[in-house]
Design a protein around this motif. Structure first.
Motif, PDB file in Angstrom:
ATOM      1  N   GLY A 176     -36.615  -6.004 -16.341  1.00 44.08           N
ATOM      2  CA  GLY A 176     -37.470  -7.005 -15.729  1.00 44.08           C
ATOM      3  C   GLY A 176     -36.784  -7.714 -14.571  1.00 44.08           C
ATOM      4  N   ASN A 177     -35.490  -7.920 -14.690  1.00 46.60           N
ATOM      5  CA  ASN A 177     -34.764  -8.598 -13.623  1.00 46.60           C
ATOM      6  C   ASN A 177     -34.613  -7.716 -12.394  1.00 46.60           C
ATOM      7  N   GLN A 178     -34.558  -6.398 -12.597  1.00 45.65           N
ATOM      8  CA  GLN A 178     -34.542  -5.493 -11.444  1.00 45.65           C
ATOM      9  C   GLN A 178     -35.834  -5.657 -10.651  1.00 45.65           C
ATOM     10  N   GLN A 202     -26.901  -3.053 -13.589  1.00 44.13           N
ATOM     11  CA  GLN A 202     -26.484  -3.786 -14.773  1.00 44.13           C
ATOM     12  C   GLN A 202     -27.518  -4.834 -15.167  1.00 44.13           C
ATOM     13  N   LEU A 203     -28.608  -4.907 -14.380  1.00 41.88           N
ATOM     14  CA  LEU A 203     -29.646  -5.886 -14.701  1.00 41.88           C
ATOM     15  C   LEU A 203     -30.595  -5.326 -15.734  1.00 41.88           C
ATOM     16  N   SER A 204     -31.214  -6.223 -16.485  1.00 45.22           N
ATOM     17  CA  SER A 204     -32.258  -5.770 -17.388  1.00 45.22           C
ATOM     18  C   SER A 204     -33.438  -5.328 -16.532  1.00 45.22           C
ATOM     19  N   LYS A 221     -20.599  -7.670 -25.932  1.00 41.31           N
ATOM     20  CA  LYS A 221     -20.226  -8.405 -24.721  1.00 41.31           C
ATOM     21  C   LYS A 221     -20.042  -7.441 -23.563  1.00 41.31           C
ATOM     22  N   PHE A 222     -20.444  -7.912 -22.376  1.00 40.15           N
ATOM     23  CA  PHE A 222     -20.074  -7.216 -21.140  1.00 40.15           C
ATOM     24  C   PHE A 222     -19.098  -8.146 -20.436  1.00 40.15           C
ATOM     25  N   GLY A 223     -17.845  -7.802 -20.436  1.00 42.69           N
ATOM     26  CA  GLY A 223     -16.850  -8.730 -19.898  1.00 42.69           C
ATOM     27  C   GLY A 223     -16.881 -10.006 -20.737  1.00 42.69           C
ATOM     28  N   ASP A 224     -17.026 -11.152 -20.084  1.00 42.59           N
ATOM     29  CA  ASP A 224     -17.073 -12.378 -20.874  1.00 42.59           C
ATOM     30  C   ASP A 224     -18.508 -12.839 -21.099  1.00 42.59           C
ATOM     31  N   PHE A 225     -19.449 -11.982 -20.751  1.00 42.60           N
ATOM     32  CA  PHE A 225     -20.856 -12.327 -20.941  1.00 42.60           C
ATOM     33  C   PHE A 225     -21.353 -11.745 -22.272  1.00 42.60           C
ATOM     34  N   THR A 226     -21.925 -12.601 -23.120  1.00 45.97           N
ATOM     35  CA  THR A 226     -22.396 -12.129 -24.420  1.00 45.97           C
ATOM     36  C   THR A 226     -23.874 -11.772 -24.341  1.00 45.97           C
ATOM     37  N   ILE A 255     -33.721 -14.866 -11.563  1.00 44.09           N
ATOM     38  CA  ILE A 255     -33.131 -13.560 -11.868  1.00 44.09           C
ATOM     39  C   ILE A 255     -31.954 -13.794 -12.795  1.00 44.09           C
ATOM     40  N   ARG A 256     -31.999 -13.267 -13.992  1.00 45.04           N
ATOM     41  CA  ARG A 256     -30.940 -13.511 -14.968  1.00 45.04           C
ATOM     42  C   ARG A 256     -29.802 -12.520 -14.755  1.00 45.04           C
ATOM     43  N   ALA A 257     -28.794 -12.998 -14.042  1.00 48.83           N
ATOM     44  CA  ALA A 257     -27.629 -12.152 -13.811  1.00 48.83           C
ATOM     45  C   ALA A 257     -26.437 -13.060 -13.772  1.00 48.83           C
ATOM     46  N   ARG A 258     -25.263 -12.463 -13.954  1.00 50.21           N
ATOM     47  CA  ARG A 258     -24.091 -13.302 -13.950  1.00 50.21           C
ATOM     48  C   ARG A 258     -23.840 -13.886 -12.571  1.00 50.21           C
ATOM     49  N   SER A 259     -24.026 -13.073 -11.533  1.00 50.75           N
ATOM     50  CA  SER A 259     -23.863 -13.600 -10.191  1.00 50.75           C
ATOM     51  C   SER A 259     -24.592 -12.693  -9.227  1.00 50.75           C
ATOM     52  N   ASN A 291     -37.045 -11.275 -20.218  1.00 51.36           N
ATOM     53  CA  ASN A 291     -36.246 -10.310 -19.474  1.00 51.36           C
ATOM     54  C   ASN A 291     -34.791 -10.735 -19.543  1.00 51.36           C
ATOM     55  N   GLY A 292     -33.954  -9.803 -19.960  1.00 50.82           N
ATOM     56  CA  GLY A 292     -32.531 -10.129 -20.035  1.00 50.82           C
ATOM     57  C   GLY A 292     -32.125 -10.788 -21.338  1.00 50.82           C
ATOM     58  N   ALA A 293     -33.042 -10.838 -22.306  1.00 55.73           N
ATOM     59  CA  ALA A 293     -32.716 -11.476 -23.584  1.00 55.73           C
ATOM     60  C   ALA A 293     -31.714 -10.654 -24.375  1.00 55.73           C
ATOM     61  N   GLY A 294     -31.657  -9.357 -24.098  1.00 52.69           N
ATOM     62  CA  GLY A 294     -30.694  -8.504 -24.783  1.00 52.69           C
ATOM     63  C   GLY A 294     -31.324  -7.464 -25.700  1.00 52.69           C
ATOM     64  N   LYS A 295     -32.600  -7.204 -25.517  1.00 47.12           N
ATOM     65  CA  LYS A 295     -33.294  -6.252 -26.391  1.00 47.12           C
ATOM     66  C   LYS A 295     -32.782  -4.831 -26.199  1.00 47.12           C
ATOM     67  N   SER A 296     -32.749  -4.397 -24.926  1.00 49.79           N
ATOM     68  CA  SER A 296     -32.297  -3.025 -24.671  1.00 49.79           C
ATOM     69  C   SER A 296     -30.843  -2.849 -25.084  1.00 49.79           C
ATOM     70  N   THR A 297     -30.050  -3.868 -24.837  1.00 47.75           N
ATOM     71  CA  THR A 297     -28.648  -3.789 -25.224  1.00 47.75           C
ATOM     72  C   THR A 297     -28.520  -3.559 -26.725  1.00 47.75           C
TER      73      THR A 297
HETATM   74  N1  LIG Z   1     -23.880  -2.383 -18.358  1.00 45.22           N
HETATM   75  C1  LIG Z   1     -23.987  -3.721 -18.224  1.00 45.22           C
HETATM   76  N2  LIG Z   1     -22.987  -4.427 -17.652  1.00 45.22           N
HETATM   77  C2  LIG Z   1     -23.076  -5.781 -17.506  1.00 45.22           C
HETATM   78  N3  LIG Z   1     -24.114  -6.516 -17.927  1.00 45.22           N
HETATM   79  C3  LIG Z   1     -25.137  -5.888 -18.514  1.00 45.22           C
HETATM   80  C4  LIG Z   1     -25.131  -4.455 -18.684  1.00 45.22           C
HETATM   81  N4  LIG Z   1     -26.285  -4.101 -19.291  1.00 45.22           N
HETATM   82  C5  LIG Z   1     -26.984  -5.240 -19.484  1.00 45.22           C
HETATM   83  N5  LIG Z   1     -26.296  -6.318 -19.027  1.00 45.22           N
HETATM   84  C6  LIG Z   1     -26.739  -7.721 -19.095  1.00 45.22           C
HETATM   85  O1  LIG Z   1     -27.093  -8.023 -20.421  1.00 45.22           O
HETATM   86  C7  LIG Z   1     -28.263  -8.830 -20.475  1.00 45.22           C
HETATM   87  C8  LIG Z   1     -29.280  -8.214 -21.412  1.00 45.22           C
HETATM   88  O2  LIG Z   1     -29.828  -7.056 -20.815  1.00 45.22           O
HETATM   89  P1  LIG Z   1     -30.925  -6.165 -21.534  1.00 45.22           P
HETATM   90  O3  LIG Z   1     -31.118  -4.956 -20.691  1.00 45.22           O
HETATM   91  O4  LIG Z   1     -30.539  -5.947 -22.940  1.00 45.22           O
HETATM   92  O5  LIG Z   1     -32.214  -7.113 -21.482  1.00 45.22           O
HETATM   93  P2  LIG Z   1     -33.683  -6.841 -22.061  1.00 45.22           P
HETATM   94  O6  LIG Z   1     -33.927  -7.827 -23.120  1.00 45.22           O
HETATM   95  O7  LIG Z   1     -33.861  -5.432 -22.407  1.00 45.22           O
HETATM   96  O8  LIG Z   1     -34.588  -7.252 -20.803  1.00 45.22           O
HETATM   97  P3  LIG Z   1     -35.909  -6.541 -20.184  1.00 45.22           P
HETATM   98  O9  LIG Z   1     -37.070  -7.039 -20.912  1.00 45.22           O
HETATM   99  O10 LIG Z   1     -35.939  -7.064 -18.775  1.00 45.22           O
HETATM  100  O11 LIG Z   1     -35.724  -5.092 -20.266  1.00 45.22           O
HETATM  101  C9  LIG Z   1     -28.744  -8.985 -19.043  1.00 45.22           C
HETATM  102  O12 LIG Z   1     -28.382 -10.265 -18.594  1.00 45.22           O
HETATM  103  C10 LIG Z   1     -28.000  -7.936 -18.272  1.00 45.22           C
HETATM  104  O13 LIG Z   1     -27.707  -8.385 -16.976  1.00 45.22           O
END
Ligand SMILES: Nc1ncnc2c1ncn2[C@@H]1O[C@H](COP(=O)(O)OP(=O)(O)OP(=O)(O)O)[C@@H](O)[C@H]1O
Ligand SMILES: [Mg+2]
Lengths: 409, 499
Positions: B403-405, B399-401, B11-16, B388-392, B37-43
């Motif tokens: 693709g969202n950047q 903090q964006l993934s 989780k990042f804050g209250d975002f899973t 754009i998948r972002a919290r706000s 983009n933003g699915a959470g792969k890199s995380t």
């Molecule tokens: N350090 C951070 N703080 C807050 N939110 C974050 C942070 N890192 C990632 N996120 C959020 O977590 C979500 C997943 O991001 P992630 O980078 O894992 O996506 P991804 O699947 O790798 O996407 P992409 O294909 O665009 O690279 C996104 O919504 C992103 O905004």
């Protein structure tokens, strides 16, 4: 991309200033004394026609300015460093001719004194280099120097040992640095603000202790032994070079070691590579397993120890006792030297030497009685700092992550 | 070696960002991770690599539950990672970057520079790279920087290798080479996790496919599934993979480049007498293998390239020699190839990044006062319309993934009054759904009657999007062809073999 016009403009301004001075060079001749007592063989004094000499120097400056203008505006190229150095040489010589005309300029002693006065500046800029290269902006050099000055005076007086004095100074410097480190690394407080606050704190603390503690017990607490002059056999007897470089005190020799050591450590060792990586892109360092926080703490504190050591120069080297706020802004000039020297310890040391020269000139002129009021002379090092940093440094880029705290998710 | 992720939650804050994710990587296998983009792969990969600490779940290595306090421990355990955002120090040389963290030394900790160079050369030659160990990384084109990243991951002899979108910045040829390298590594018995948005690549190398959406695993797929099946599983709806556009409605040639010649700082000719015209309502694609002058061409137009001569005219006005600000103000929309370096300010919020170069004028400013209300409204709209998948709108760009950047940059550049749009690889790093959307936007820009210049390295994108396709090779335009030219024909042009 267009070349920055700063360098030619700075040169033109300085040239104009110099051309106001040169016609005023009075006196018939300028006597330059190079020999000192310890030389292997005697060197006669050089006698120069002061007006003529100044004019030649003005011509040199004019040529360098023209070159810079031509390169910048016509060829769109950078002004080479050597031209700037030649210009500065001309400027300094012209000013010297003006100030010392009719008197004897003891050139070698002037240089030797400059080197000594540059000592705290150089140690301070090393502290800055170690700190900023690892990503922590170090405004607190002033506080580190002052803490070193105070502690060394106190400890050396009590123990009657110069060595213990400088050891204590190093510890004090490192402690001051650790405040900077903790606040900027752990509590993410703005580094510039932290630095300024630390300086104010140390000034207050040392002044308070000075008045309440040292002032009443001078013979016991504020009468430290002083550095002795150590002449290195043979080397110390070479004319000019000998007295300037090899007939100095312990702390000057330590400074040579420190400059070389920091340079080598930063650019040639594993430790330095890691340190610089943290100052450029801490996340990248983290991804290869480098402990960003530990690296930052270590480097900042080692820097602080060096600045503390430099601070002992004020008490054990120069004055022989601690005085309130005796560092007098040296920490800020060290910072300027660091930027002037592009965060490179060797270049920063050279810049600090230039500032040391300006400081010493001010003392020398007070002795010969110069045409300038002494208040104006006091400004000299600072004016030089501003001109140097604003005009001649050009566009420099420090470590990319300096000032930015690293936060892990 | 067998690596198992079990129920990972982050989780990042209250975002899973990761919700109970399971994944297994096994030796001798390439496991593809697919997701929007933003699915959470890199995380997920950063958790695995010890860079992030998980809020739940465990990492099991060869049956033993393990915990990595930091990347150093993950590396020691035999995990290597090629990061989506380069973890390279721009001011260091290639060799310095590669050895960082495990430096060969001589006595007293002095760096053994010769040995470092040797290591770089050795790995380069093993995989057929041609890289100068003493080159400063910041001076290298992104494709080459990517190789440096790969060398870095390989040097520690990792058993599990994570590739987070390594092909986003590679040319088709380089991609093929990388696939080959991955197969080679797999045959050596390494376990590989591979993230990409290019379904062709997935089908080519994957042994297993896991798809995640909105932080959850939605299922496994087979390499034999069709591209359409994979795409809809990823996005959760049907995706049209081809570009739909009406025949071009051409106007006058309002953008003209004439005899453009440029030199690199070291004096090499990087643009060699380049001339072309683009008509209103036309998409002019510049195709070619990266590093053949496309970057310099784009930068010349923008006004940041040194030593250029020739002429660049937009609606009759000369752009060459003007400052970047003037060029942008005269109605040029520019999407740079390196979005993190040139397109965004990482520490700024999305809203701030969306107005960046327009912060001094209406509707964002009145006199010297920022009109925050207008800005926030505008940003909110863009967040929606560009998905754009972002919290706000107050989330920071870094903090964006990835693709969202890219979408933030596109949203900013496409939402002004444009007289010309130049985009370098506008869909780099985007998922199939977003690519569809961006292509629609670019076609819409063209149909609004402005000339559009697209720099592309993907042949498919070049031919589908372009109304005309120019091929660059060694700083020259070696041919301008129609988009229905045969692939082989184009390939030959790109390799410098003229027809
Ligand atoms: N350090 C951070 N703080 C807050 N939110 C974050 C942070 N890192 C990632 N996120 C959020 O977590 C979500 C997943 O991001 P992630 O980078 O894992 O996506 P991804 O699947 O790798 O996407 P992409 O294909 O665009 O690279 C996104 O919504 C992103 O905004
Ligand atoms: Mg990603």
């Amino acid at each position: 991309m267009k070349q920055s016009k700063k360098t030619p403009i700075a040169l033109i301004v300085l040239l104009l200033a110099a051309s106001l001075i040169v016609p005023n060079v009075g006196g018939e001749q300028l006597e330059v004394q190079i020999a000192t007592r310890t030389d292997l063989f005697p060197i006669p004094n050089i006698i120069l026609p002061s007006q003529g000499f100044a004019t030649v120097m003005l011509a040199l400056m004019l040529a360098m300015t023209a070159l810079s203008v031509y390169l910048t505006f016509v060829r769109n190229k950078k002004t080479p460093l050597i031209a700037v150095i030649a210009f500065s040489f001309g400027l300094i010589m012209a000013v010297l001719a003006w100030l010392f005309s009719g008197a004897t300029m003891t050139f070698t002693t002037l240089l030797a004194g400059s080197l000594a006065l540059a000592v705290p500046l150089i140690f301070g800029s090393l502290s800055g280099a170690l700190s900023e290269r690892v990503g922590i902006i170090n405004i607190a050099i002033e506080g580190q120097l002052l803490a070193g000055a105070f502690t060394s005076a106190l400890v050396a007086s009590v123990t009657d040992s110069v060595l213990l004095g400088i050891l204590a100074a190093m510890i004090a410097g490192a402690l001051v640095a650790s405040i900077l480190a903790v606040f900027s690394i752990k509590y993410l407080v703005d580094q510039i603000i932290t630095g300024v606050v630390i300086n104010v704190l140390i000034i207050g603390l040392t002044s308070f202790l000075f008045s309440t503690l040292l002032a009443d017990n001078i013979s016991l607490l504020n009468q430290p032994p002083r550095f002795e002059r150590i002449s290195i056999p043979l080397l110390g007897q070479i004319p000019v070079i000998g007295p300037v470089l090899f007939n100095q005190t312990l702390i000057v020799y330590l400074m040579y070691l420190a400059v070389a050591g920091v340079f080598l450590a930063l650019f040639k060792t594993r430790w330095g590579l890691r340190l610089r990586s943290v100052g450029e892109y801490p996340k990248a360092s983290d991804t290869v397993g480098i402990n960003v926080f530990r690296t930052r703490y270590m480097s900042v504190m080692i820097g602080g120890a060096l600045a503390g050591l430099g601070g002992s120069f004020f008490t054990l080297g120069q004055v022989g006792a601690f005085g309130k706020e005796m560092t007098n802004g040296a920490g800020y000039i060290a910072l300027a030297a660091l930027i002037f020297g592009r965060w490179n310890p060797v270049y920063a040391a050279m810049a600090a030497l230039l500032f040391g020269f300006a400081l010493n000139l001010q003392y020398a002129l007070q002795i010969v009685g110069s045409p300038l009021p002494s208040e104006f002379l006091l400004m000299l090092p600072y004016v030089l700092t501003v001109v140097a940093v604003a005009g001649l440094v050009g566009k420099v880029k420090g470590p990319a992550a300096a000032g930015k705290p690293y936060v892990k998710s | 070696m067998r690596l198992e992720l079990k129920g990972i939650t982050k989780k990042f804050g209250d975002f899973t960002a990761n919700d109970q994710i399971d994944l297994v990587a096994e030796s001798g296998e390439i496991h593809c991770l697919l997701g929007e983009n933003g699915a959470g792969k890199s995380t997920l990969m950063n958790v695995l690599y010890g860079l992030y600490q998980a809020d739940g779940g465990e990492v099991i290595l060869d049956g033993k539950p393990t915990k990595f306090a930091g990347p150093g421990e993950a590396m020691k355990a035999g995990i290597g990672m090629v990061h989506q955002h380069f973890m390279l120090i721009p001011v260091f040389t290639v060799a310095e970057n590669v050895i960082l963290g495990h430096e060969p030394t001589k006595p007293l900790g002095f760096l053994d520079v010769e040995k470092a160079r040797e290591l770089v050369r050795e790995i380069s030659s093993r995989f057929g790279f041609d890289i100068d160990p003493d080159a400063v990384v910041g001076d290298l084109p992104v494709g080459v920087q990517q190789r440096v990243e790969i060398i870095k991951a390989l040097i520690s002899d990792a058993q599990v290798l994570i590739f987070d979108e390594p092909t986003a910045v590679l040319t088709p040829q380089e991609t093929d080479e990388l696939m080959e390298i991955m197969r080679q590594l797999k045959d050596e018995g390494k376990a590989i996790v591979f993230i990409t948005h290019k379904l062709r690549e997935v089908k080519e190398v994957a042994d297993k496919i896991t798809v995640i959406r909105l932080g959850k695993v939605v299922g496994q797929a087979k390499p034999s599934d069709t591209t359409e099946q994979l795409a809809s599983m990823m996005v959760g709806r049907e995706v049209d993979l081809s570009v739909n556009k009406d025949p071009a409605n051409l106007g006058e040639a309002s953008f003209q480049v004439q005899n453009l010649t440029a030199f690199s700082p070291s004096g090499n000719k990087v643009l060699d007498d380049v001339s072309f015209e683009v008509q209103r309502g036309e998409i002019f694609v510049i195709a070619g293998v990266q590093g053949n002058g496309q970057t310099e061409l784009a930068e010349s137009i923008l006004g940041i390239q040194d030593k250029v001569s020739g002429s660049i005219k937009l609606e009759g006005k000369e752009l060459l020699g003007k400052s970047v600000k003037k060029v942008l103000d005269s109605g040029v929309g520019f999407v740079p190839e390196d979005r993190t370096e040139d397109g965004l300010v990482a520490d700024f919020t999305i809203a701030e990044n969306l107005m960046l170069d327009r912060s001094d004028r209406p509707p964002f400013a009145k006199g010297i006062q920022l009109q925050l209300k207008n800005l926030h409204e505008f940003a909110g709209q863009k967040l929606k319309s560009f998905d754009i998948r972002a919290r706000s709108i107050f989330s920071k760009a870094n903090q964006l993934s990835g693709g969202n950047q890219q979408k933030v940059v596109l949203a900013r550049e496409l939402s002004r009054d444009l007289k010309l749009l130049i985009a370098s690889q506008p869909t780099r790093g985007l998922d199939v759904g977003s690519i569809e959307f961006v292509h629609e936007q670019i076609v819409a820009a063209r149909d609004s009657g402005i000339p559009v210049v697209i720099i592309a390295t993907e042949l498919d994108e070049a031919t589908q999007l372009g109304d005309r396709v120019a091929v660059m090779y060694k700083g020259k335009i070696v041919g301008v062809v129609s988009p229905d030219t045969q692939r082989e024909e184009l390939g030959k042009l790109m390799a410098g073999i003229s027809a």
